[in-house]
Enzyme design. Sequence first.
Site, PDB file in Angstrom:
ATOM      1  CG  ASP A  65      42.549  30.430  13.749  1.00 55.48           C
ATOM      2  OD1 ASP A  65      41.584  30.008  13.073  1.00 55.48           O
ATOM      3  OD2 ASP A  65      43.229  31.412  13.430  1.00 55.48           O
ATOM      4  CB  VAL A  66      38.294  26.624  12.862  1.00 54.27           C
ATOM      5  CG1 VAL A  66      37.373  26.289  13.998  1.00 54.27           C
ATOM      6  CG2 VAL A  66      37.949  27.936  12.200  1.00 54.27           C
ATOM      7  CB  SER A 144      25.799  32.076   4.302  1.00 53.09           C
ATOM      8  OG  SER A 144      25.154  33.253   3.848  1.00 53.09           O
ATOM      9  CE1 TYR A 157      30.269  34.700   6.144  1.00 47.51           C
ATOM     10  CE2 TYR A 157      28.548  34.880   4.489  1.00 47.51           C
ATOM     11  CZ  TYR A 157      28.948  34.531   5.765  1.00 47.51           C
ATOM     12  OH  TYR A 157      28.035  33.997   6.652  1.00 47.51           O
ATOM     13  CE  LYS A 161      30.017  30.994   6.023  1.00 44.42           C
ATOM     14  NZ  LYS A 161      30.051  30.032   7.147  1.00 44.42           N
TER      15      LYS A 161
HETATM   16  N1  NAP Z   1      24.585  35.950  11.538  1.00 43.66           N
HETATM   17  C1  NAP Z   1      24.227  35.810  10.295  1.00 43.66           C
HETATM   18  O1  NAP Z   1      23.485  36.658   9.758  1.00 43.66           O
HETATM   19  C2  NAP Z   1      24.643  34.609   9.503  1.00 43.66           C
HETATM   20  C3  NAP Z   1      23.997  34.359   8.289  1.00 43.66           C
HETATM   21  C4  NAP Z   1      24.352  33.255   7.524  1.00 43.66           C
HETATM   22  C5  NAP Z   1      25.365  32.421   7.977  1.00 43.66           C
HETATM   23  N2  NAP Z   1      25.994  32.668   9.161  1.00 43.66           N
HETATM   24  C6  NAP Z   1      27.071  31.769   9.552  1.00 43.66           C
HETATM   25  O2  NAP Z   1      26.776  31.198  10.810  1.00 43.66           O
HETATM   26  C7  NAP Z   1      27.990  30.935  11.521  1.00 43.66           C
HETATM   27  C8  NAP Z   1      27.908  31.578  12.893  1.00 43.66           C
HETATM   28  O3  NAP Z   1      27.690  32.965  12.738  1.00 43.66           O
HETATM   29  P1  NAP Z   1      27.247  33.916  13.949  1.00 43.66           P
HETATM   30  O4  NAP Z   1      26.371  34.937  13.362  1.00 43.66           O
HETATM   31  O5  NAP Z   1      26.781  33.111  15.086  1.00 43.66           O
HETATM   32  O6  NAP Z   1      28.649  34.609  14.257  1.00 43.66           O
HETATM   33  P2  NAP Z   1      29.204  35.232  15.616  1.00 43.66           P
HETATM   34  O7  NAP Z   1      28.109  35.598  16.540  1.00 43.66           O
HETATM   35  O8  NAP Z   1      30.193  36.255  15.176  1.00 43.66           O
HETATM   36  O9  NAP Z   1      29.986  33.992  16.257  1.00 43.66           O
HETATM   37  C9  NAP Z   1      31.042  33.417  15.556  1.00 43.66           C
HETATM   38  C10 NAP Z   1      31.602  32.255  16.353  1.00 43.66           C
HETATM   39  O10 NAP Z   1      32.715  31.734  15.611  1.00 43.66           O
HETATM   40  C11 NAP Z   1      33.878  31.750  16.441  1.00 43.66           C
HETATM   41  N3  NAP Z   1      35.050  31.986  15.617  1.00 43.66           N
HETATM   42  C12 NAP Z   1      35.282  33.006  14.757  1.00 43.66           C
HETATM   43  N4  NAP Z   1      36.486  32.848  14.178  1.00 43.66           N
HETATM   44  C13 NAP Z   1      37.015  31.711  14.689  1.00 43.66           C
HETATM   45  C14 NAP Z   1      38.225  31.007  14.474  1.00 43.66           C
HETATM   46  N5  NAP Z   1      39.144  31.441  13.621  1.00 43.66           N
HETATM   47  N6  NAP Z   1      38.438  29.862  15.161  1.00 43.66           N
HETATM   48  C15 NAP Z   1      37.518  29.401  16.051  1.00 43.66           C
HETATM   49  N7  NAP Z   1      36.351  30.022  16.286  1.00 43.66           N
HETATM   50  C16 NAP Z   1      36.110  31.166  15.613  1.00 43.66           C
HETATM   51  C17 NAP Z   1      33.629  32.840  17.454  1.00 43.66           C
HETATM   52  O11 NAP Z   1      34.371  32.572  18.620  1.00 43.66           O
HETATM   53  P3  NAP Z   1      35.169  33.711  19.413  1.00 43.66           P
HETATM   54  O12 NAP Z   1      34.463  34.999  19.150  1.00 43.66           O
HETATM   55  O13 NAP Z   1      35.145  33.268  20.830  1.00 43.66           O
HETATM   56  O14 NAP Z   1      36.532  33.685  18.837  1.00 43.66           O
HETATM   57  C18 NAP Z   1      32.129  32.682  17.708  1.00 43.66           C
HETATM   58  O15 NAP Z   1      31.904  31.648  18.637  1.00 43.66           O
HETATM   59  C19 NAP Z   1      29.118  31.493  10.652  1.00 43.66           C
HETATM   60  O16 NAP Z   1      29.704  30.451   9.912  1.00 43.66           O
HETATM   61  C20 NAP Z   1      28.407  32.453   9.730  1.00 43.66           C
HETATM   62  O17 NAP Z   1      29.075  32.614   8.512  1.00 43.66           O
HETATM   63  C21 NAP Z   1      25.650  33.748   9.931  1.00 43.66           C
END
Ligand code: NAP
Length: 249
Positions: A65-66, A144, A157, A161
Amino acid sequence: MDLGLEGKSAIVTGGSMGIGAAIALALAREGSDVAVNYRRHDAAAKEVVRKVEELGRRGLAIKADVAGYADAQNMVQTVVKEFGRLDIMVCNAGINWDGVIWKMTEEQWDTVINVNLKGCFNYNKAAAMVFKDQKGGKIVNISSINGLRGKFAQANYSASKGGEIAMSKTLARELGKFNVNVNVVAPGMVMTDMARNIPPEFLNKAVDETMLGRIASAEDCADVVVFLCSDRARHITGEVIKVDGGQYI
Ligand SMILES: NC(=O)c1ccc[n+]([C@@H]2O[C@H](COP(=O)([O-])OP(=O)(O)OC[C@H]3O[C@@H](n4cnc5c(N)ncnc54)[C@H](OP(=O)(O)O)[C@@H]3O)[C@@H](O)[C@H]2O)c1
């Protein structure tokens, strides 16, 4: 264009899926060894490592967990031992747990802040200790556009961010003299599980907001991260680059 990433060593937090997995593979494609952190999806993390190795690079998956600093320190030490160096830290792990402020619980607030903002602090700090001593390194934090503009029902959130951005600018000031670049990528809506879980009307609204008429792919974000990790971006620090197709102009 040669990005000069051959033989580098990188950590990507939240690298088991979504944007993090795309970043890990994009770095490996450019010649970097990559260690991914993740929390839950063992098989997905192993698959990312397999693909990194298929690209001829060393891969490693470490489950933690980060939100815990000791685990961040351990991961950095393990990577330095296994890969012989650490050059790149990408803090991408993130979650959302939405609710309007009058319904948001203390648990919702604390959980999101602890993963997104404290998680970023933990891995930035652990990497900074190495980068400061070796007088070089790249940090990219994934924020974000909602950290810039705020978002309905995302007080936790958006605050996390926005906090990542403020922290990154501070670290850019503190670490510049040690030849460490600290930058932020701020995506708009990206087509990953995080976005797939939201109601279609919100997805459609996000598409309408963009100028390019589409939601980003994880690879759209990964390409920008890889550039920022490269020597081509050597004179960029403290910067926030939106990857949002003009969603928030
Ligand atoms: N998707 C969007 O629309 C969007 C937009 C703007 C910004 N972002 C940002 O981009 C980043 C990645 O998002 P994503 O859309 O790729 O999300 P995602 O598909 O839900 O993937 C999230 C990743 O973070 C890991 N994770 C979650 N909680 C964790 C924890 N406590 N400790 C370690 N690892 C953890 C997950 O690993 P496990 O599932 O294996 O635990 C997974 O690898 C995030 O910071 C998000 O806020 C996303």
